[in-house]
Every structure is written in C-alpha cells, then in structure tokens.
Design an enzyme around this catalytic site. Structure first.
Site, PDB file in Angstrom:
ATOM      1  CD  GLU A  22      11.977 -21.313  31.207  1.00 53.76           C
ATOM      2  OE1 GLU A  22      13.209 -21.467  31.303  1.00 53.76           O
ATOM      3  OE2 GLU A  22      11.406 -20.227  31.402  1.00 53.76           O
ATOM      4  CD  GLU A  63      16.621 -11.064  32.069  1.00 52.22           C
ATOM      5  OE1 GLU A  63      16.305 -12.244  31.832  1.00 52.22           O
ATOM      6  OE2 GLU A  63      16.643 -10.587  33.230  1.00 52.22           O
TER       7      GLU A  63
END
EC number: 3.2.1.-
Length: 599
Positions: free
Chosen positions: A181, A495
């Site tokens: 991350e 997405e």
C-alpha cells in the site's frame, strides 16, 4: 564530460522554471507536460542528511545489481484507438459530464483540505480525520496527479509544498507498514506527479520513500517483509520475509520501483523487484495450476505455490495486472513480463473464467476462484463462481495486454469481462455492484446459455443455509442470477470504471462513455454527502430506502475512481495510453521508449 553534465543540469533547471511559469498560462487539454530527467541525465541527489533510511546500514547488502532496463527492441503496437471526429453536440455533452466529475472531485478535495489536511483520510459524513496508512497524508499524495490532470494548479502547488515541507517518511506512529500500500499510494503518487509536472521536490520525496521501503528488502533472501515493522528495522534488528504472504503484496511492486530506478539512475530498486519477477517466472509453469500462482505464497522459502486457492481478484489481482503493465513501461513485446502475462491469461481462460447465467443471455465473463487440493499426487480443483468488485480490473488488463501483444482474442475476452461487471452494476436496485457475490453459472464458459430459473434456484440452495430457494431470493432480494451477496457494501472502488475507461481508450467506441455516465449517476446518487462521497453498507437495500453511509472515503476515491471518470470524458490525448501506463492506484508513469524516458 563534467562540463557536459553541468550543461545538462543547467538546462534541466531552466526547463523546470519555464514549466512552472507556463503551468498557469494555458489550458492543459492538449499540452504535453514537461519531460523529467532521463537515464543518462545527471540527477542531483539530495544530501545524505539525518534521514535515517539513507544512513541505515543493511545486514544483508546486495553485492551485485541487475543493470537498469532499457527500452526493448520491439516496436509495440499502439494502445489507443484512432478516434473519430466528434459531433458538436456530443462534445458539449462530454464536456458537461467531465466538468461534473471535476466538481465532485473539488467537493471531496475541499472536505479533505478543511477537515483532515495532512492526515490520511477525511470522514465524509462527520468531517473527522483519521490515519490509516502511516499518517503520511495518503489522500494528499494520492491526489497529486489528479490535481494536475484536472488543471487545479493552485491546489496542486499547495499540496506539493505541504508534501515537501510537512510529510516525513522517517518514521510513523503505526505499529507496522503495509509495503504494498505504501508503494502504490505514496511512491506511486509522488513519482507520477513528478512525471507529469517535472517538479524536483516530488522526486526528492519519492526518493525518501524508496530509501525507506528498500529497507524492507534487507532480509537473508532479499525478499521484502510485506507487513513490515519499520521501527524494528530502524533499530537495526534482524528481519526475514514471511512464510505466509499475499501474492499481490509480493508481486505488485515492479512498476514503482523500476520507475524510481529509471528516473534516478539508482539500479537497486529495479534489482529488488526484478528478483521477485524472476522467481515468479521460474515457478509459473510448475504450480498446481500451471500458469497461475496461488493467493498465498511462502516468501521465506521462496515457494510460489504454497497456497491452494487461485484467483485474479483480491489478494492476487495486481500481481497479474503488473505483467502487461511492466511490458508497457519497458517497451517489451516479448520476454519475462509479456510471456508471464500470456501464460496467465491462457490459464485463466482454462480454469477461472465462467459465463454467468443471466436473463438476457448476453455474452459476458467473470473470473472465479479455483480451489485446488492434492490427493495421491493428483490435483483436484473446484471453481467457485464468485464475482468480487476487485476482479473488475480484468477487462482493462486484457484490453491493454491484447493491444500490446496484438491479440484479438484477448480483446474479445476484455469486452466480455467488462460487460460482466456492468451487468452486475445494472442488476442491483441502486445501480452499483456489491463488494462480493456468488453467481449462478452456465455449464459452458465458451458460449452464452438460455435462462433457466431452476438452475438459478439450485445455485441459491447450494450457496445458502438450508431453506427454500424462493423464500431466500425474496427475503434477501437477490437479483436474477445472484446466488448470494456475502458483502453488499460499495466502498467507492474504481475497478469497474477502470476497465470501462480502458475499453473506451482501446476501441474509441463512445458507447463506453455512455455506460460510464450511467455508472457515475448511480454512484453519486448512492454515495454523495454534504461534504464529499461516502462508502455505503448495502447496495441491495429495498426500493425507496437510502443505504446507511459507512463514513469512509479511502484515498483511492480521489486518486483512482474520480480520475478514471474524468479521463473517460476528457480528450483522449490527455494522458495517452501510448505514452503512459497506470499503476494499480491509477498513477500514470511515462513509458520507456527508444532507450529514454518519455521520448
């Protein structure tokens, strides 16, 4: 030679000054941003001051580095389509939609500035602040390139100045750091904003992040500790890669580390991730499901077939996504990354793709989760026909890979995968897809099948606790074709719009823009708050009921979701896919072309 280096350095400084003056003078719709430094151009490294990660001695120093990559000899096919002339009324509509997205970004960014400046996130309902990614200003850094792309010059300058002056990667109050991350959000965000703007302050800060993250690779086998005790590393304590590591967290560092090596000339970052790629390539043909890697790998033992579940979705996703993207970054149509991508797609088609059972029978695909077990040396598999929001990147991945490798079959699958997620969006009463769901499937993934209610009911019965299927469907408000919705949240994920964006850019078909706008109106209606936009708990609420807000707005809302929506309604030359490649956090990096960066 020394005189030549000084001359180049002086020219680079003059270019940065000119670029800074020009930035506020003209619209950026068709203007190319200034070129950053290229390999071979001297890079003025900041002094080795008291920044701990530049002083820290490694226990296991790497003694031989792989060389910096250069552009491949292949002339890769263009990714972007040739766009037809736009009718005036269509252009007006497109620009109105683009400006609506920009206004939504400004609203969310203003909430962050006013309520959580320099913190990781703002809570979009209550206006509080919280730190979820080290306290290093995740939303600020994730938004830098979006600010530049949307031509919000004053906010961009203020954010760069704040990152430069007020964010330090020397330490954190968090107990551990997620290396993946931190790489995709912070290193990726800083490098992308540098690539776009040429602002040297951003490269200096990216170098700080790189120095810090490189310490996570200081292990006996030089594989990173992905959930990393930064504080123990700073004390010089011994560390080792973990036996249980997520594939995505191990295999999704390549774009950022390689790009950092390219713009600084420091080969160690690329060397670190290239070692991982070589191990993945060696393991790929010999896993329990050849061509795929399991979700869990053993980094300590360098065992890349340790787990038993194989998927393209969550916890594995970006490891596959980065294969064609590394090929794009390096300009290589064959070799390590292109070959791994091709093998993984063929294996996915054979083992993961399924055709959902739908009332319309439209040709579409989803990649499920394959559970493998070994009995007496024989591998047995079972496909779970699930559809998480995280798998919706796959259409875009195949659109990019199909264009790069000139593979028409991949492009066909890309359209079917993207249509699958759009169908999931359209099926819910809110017009937004849930986080996870289980679907009824056709018996043959190669072709659509006719709607059969009994097959749907049987899938519901298998997925749910004992009970009558019709009652379960009624009580849980299951849309036709859905067998179960284990997680009905929408957390502002990007997405699906990412794949719609890539389908538009690779085909030039304006119908993808219309689908994007339908998605946007549903998402904004569902998530909008007086301050910004919030994740919601349930996209499958009864008609007329407003889903409860989760009071959460992760940094990817501004860094990814709104960026993709904005770009699909912008001129296609803005961040052209022939010149840029996006990391998994939607941060664009200049592609390596002709042996130089961005040339």
């Amino acid at each position: 030679m020394a005189t030549s280096r000084r001359r180049w350095f002086t020219v680079a400084l003059l270019l940065l000054v000119v670029a800074s003056l020009w930035r506020g003078l003209a619209s950026r719709a068709w203007r190319l941003p200034p070129l950053p430094a290229t390999p071979g151009t001297p890079y003025a490294a900041p002094p080795d001051d008291d920044f701990i990660w530049r002083r820290l001695k490694h226990r296991y120093p790497v003694t031989s580095l792989r060389p910096l990559p250069t552009a491949g000899a292949d002339a890769l096919p263009g990714v972007q389509a040739h766009f037809a002339a736009e009718a005036p009324e269509r252009k007006q509509q497109r620009l109105q939609r683009r400006d609506a997205i920009r206004a939504a970004f400004v609203k969310s960014w203003t909430a962050y500035k006013e309520h959580a400046w320099l913190r990781d996130e703002v809570t979009p309902v209550t206006g509080q602040q919280k730190d979820t990614f080290g306290g290093w200003g995740a939303t600020l850094v994730d938004s830098l390139d979006t600010l530049w792309i949307m031509d919000l010059g004053a906010d961009f300058e203020a954010a760069v100045d704040a990152a430069h002056r007020s964010i330090s990667f020397a330490t954190t109050q968090a107990h551990t750091v997620n290396v993946f991350e931190t790489t995709i959000r912070f290193l990726g965000g800083l490098l992308s904003a540098y690539d776009l703007s040429g602002d040297a302050r951003l490269l200096a800060k990216a170098r700080d992040v790189g120095h810090m993250l490189y310490a996570a690779f200081d292990t006996p086998n030089h594989l990173p500790v992905t959930r990393w005790d930064l504080h123990a590393a700073a004390r010089g304590e011994a560390q080792a890669a973990h036996a249980s590591t997520l594939l995505a967290e191990m295999g999704s560092l390549g774009l950022e580390f390689t790009r950092l090596s390219l713009v600084t000339g420091d080969a160690r970052y690329h060397d670190a991730v290239q070692r991982i790629a070589e191990l993945l390539a060696a393991a790929q043909p010999a896993t329990k499901v050849p061509g795929l890697w399991p979700i869990l790998v053993d980094a300590a033992a360098e065992d890349f077939d340790a787990g038993a579940d194989y998927a393209l979705g969550g916890m594995a996703d970006s490891a596959y996504e980065y294969l064609p993207k590394m090929a794009a970054l390096l300009g290589q149509g064959a070799g390590l990354y292109a070959d791994m991508y091709a093998r993984s797609v063929e294996a996915s088609r054979a083992h993961l793709f399924f055709q959902p059972l739908t009332p319309t029978g439209e040709a579409m695909l989803f990649p499920g989760v394959l559970h493998a077990s070994v009995t007496d040396g024989l591998v047995e598999t079972r496909l779970e026909t699930s559809a998480g929001h995280l798998i919706c990147f796959t259409g875009g991945m195949l659109a990019l890979g199909g264009r790069l490798l000139a593979n028409a079959t991949h492009l066909d699958w890309a359209a079917k995968l993207t249509r699958g997620c759009l169908w999931a969006y359209d099926s819910l009463p809110t017009g937004v897809m849930p986080e996870t769901s289980l679907l009824a499937a056709c018996p043959d993934a190669a072709s659509p099948c006719a709607w059969d209610e009994s097959v749907w009911h049987a899938a519901v019965a298998r997925a749910q606790p004992p009970g009558e299927a019709r009652a379960t469907i009624r009580d849980q408000r299951l849309p036709p074709g859905f067998a179960h919705i284990p997680d009905p949240r929408y957390i502002l994920r990007p997405e699906a719009i990412e794949s719609v964006f890539l389908m538009y850019r690779t085909t030039g078909d304006p119908r993808w823009q219309d689908r994007a706008w339908a998605m946007w109106t549903a998402i904004d209606a569902l998530t909008s708050t007086p301050l910004a936009n919030s994740a919601v708990w349930d996209v499958n609420t009864p008609a007329g009921e407003a889903p409860a807000k989760a009071d959460s707005m992760e940094s990817f809302w501004l860094g990814e979701t709104l960026k993709y929506f904005y770009l699909i309604f912008s001129e296609p030359g803005l961040v052209s896919m022939d010149e840029w490649v996006f990391n998994t956090e939607a941060h664009p990096f200049r592609r390596l072309r002709g042996g130089t960066v961005g040339v």
